[in-house]
Write an enzyme that holds these catalytic residues in place. Structure first.
Site, PDB file in Angstrom:
ATOM      1  N   ASP A  29      48.113  45.038  45.611  1.00  0.00           N
ATOM      2  CA  ASP A  29      47.675  45.967  46.768  1.00  0.00           C
ATOM      3  C   ASP A  29      48.974  46.592  47.249  1.00  0.00           C
ATOM      4  O   ASP A  29      49.976  46.135  46.862  1.00  0.00           O
ATOM      5  CB  ASP A  29      47.418  45.008  47.914  1.00  0.00           C
ATOM      6  CG  ASP A  29      46.074  44.261  47.916  1.00  0.00           C
ATOM      7  OD1 ASP A  29      45.213  44.700  47.077  1.00  0.00           O
ATOM      8  OD2 ASP A  29      45.626  43.396  48.487  1.00  0.00           O
ATOM      9  N   ARG A  57      45.282  36.804  50.144  1.00  0.00           N
ATOM     10  CA  ARG A  57      45.068  37.346  51.457  1.00  0.00           C
ATOM     11  C   ARG A  57      43.925  36.372  51.974  1.00  0.00           C
ATOM     12  O   ARG A  57      43.850  35.785  53.295  1.00  0.00           O
ATOM     13  CB  ARG A  57      44.799  38.429  52.086  1.00  0.00           C
ATOM     14  CG  ARG A  57      43.933  39.315  50.922  1.00  0.00           C
ATOM     15  CD  ARG A  57      44.469  40.957  51.052  1.00  0.00           C
ATOM     16  NE  ARG A  57      43.907  41.587  49.988  1.00  0.00           N
ATOM     17  CZ  ARG A  57      42.668  42.390  50.131  1.00  0.00           C
ATOM     18  NH1 ARG A  57      42.150  42.513  51.184  1.00  0.00           N
ATOM     19  NH2 ARG A  57      42.190  42.915  48.992  1.00  0.00           N
TER      20      ARG A  57
END
Length: 304
Positions: A38, A178
């Site tokens: 990311d 996450r």
């Protein structure tokens, strides 16, 4: 020019941005990365250049190691610090080290994980983040992942209504750290998100081996970029290795089927074997023959 370049990805760039930048620096379009990071995440990003693009899938499949921080007290749309707050709950109980360790232990091993809405997983021909940006939440199938190991790296720190701690995780391909942070929060009874992440290893490659873009550009200016590329044969060292003589090497280059040699009888159908010649060059990647279990079939020939 060919080989694997280990980039220390900076924050603010997507993995695709890194590839685009490398295409300009190396002056070639034949470049591919080996696992998406990311934009906010930093760390190890192996990039394959030239003929090394043939081995992308074997590097992508390797386990990854991350150092992350989880914050308990609120969850977000993106499951990390960049998203909008979804749910808040003041952490009004004492989270002990034992509590945190038990939460990590409960999530170690083979577990199911639902990909986050803000991810590049495709469903119905569209990436999940495209649905998310349109305000849609859709059903996502669970995926089996493997958490090899998780350990706590810091004290448990209270910050206002929240509590945070850092942890290290070694996990299989396809793991969303996450989402793992959210799952840790669920184990501890609070909404949570991932507040920091760095990838410290990708398969055999460690962050200490990585180069910044400044270092890479300097090497390119000095026309010595090839000097910092890892050769294909070295990059595949994490795979089981089989050495063959030069006579058999000629057949391998033509895609010959091989008998399973002594010591490789227990190779699983999904395992890849790197086949090297007497000079130490990796010629091909083999797997168990789907119809003849006592034979190996080439899945990728690297040298013709």
């Amino acid at each position: 020019m060919e080989g694997v370049l280990l980039i220390n990805k900076p924050a603010g760039m997507t993995s695709h941005d890194c590839v685009a930048k490398m295409r300009k620096i190396a002056k070639t379009k034949k470049i591919g990365h080996t696992g998406t990071l990311d934009p906010d995440v930093t760390g190890v990003l192996p990039v394959c250049i030239g003929r090394a693009t043939k081995i992308v899938e074997y590097l992508t499949a390797a386990s990854k190691t991350y150092e992350a921080e989880v914050t308990l007290g609120f969850s977000t749309t993106t499951e990390d610090a960049s998203g909008e707050v979804v749910e808040k709950k003041k952490v009004d109980t004492v989270i002990t080290m034992k509590d945190a360790e038990e939460a990590l232990h409960a999530l170690t091993g083979d577990i199911d994980q639902v990909p986050p809405m803000y991810s590049a997983v495709k469903i119905g021909g569209k990436k999940l983040y495209e649905y998310a940006r349109a305000g849609q939440t859709i059903e996502r199938p669970k995926r089996k992942i493997r958490i090899h190991e998780m350990t706590i790296l810091s004290d448990i720190e209270a910050k206002g209504d929240t509590v945070s701690f850092r942890f290290k995780v070694q996990c299989s391909k396809g793991t969303y750290v996450r989402t793992l942070a959210v799952m840790i929060g669920e184990q501890l009874g609070y909404p949570a998100h991932m507040s920091h992440l760095i990838r410290t290893a990708s398969g055999p490659f460690l962050i200490d081996q990585c180069h910044t873009f400044e270092e890479i550009e300097k090497k390119a200016d000095e026309s010595s970029l090839q000097d910092i590329l890892i050769p294909i044969s070295t990059a595949l060292n994490h795979l089981p290795k089989m050495s063959i003589n030069d006579t058999l090497a000629k057949k391998v280059k033509n895609g010959a089927v091989l008998e399973v040699p002594a010591g490789f009888e227990h190779v699983a159908a999904e395992d890849s074997i790197a086949v090297y010649d007497e000079q130490g060059t990796c010629l091909a990647i083999y797997k168990q023959h789907p119809e003849k279990p006592h034979f190996l079939k080439p899945s990728k020939v690297l040298v013709i």
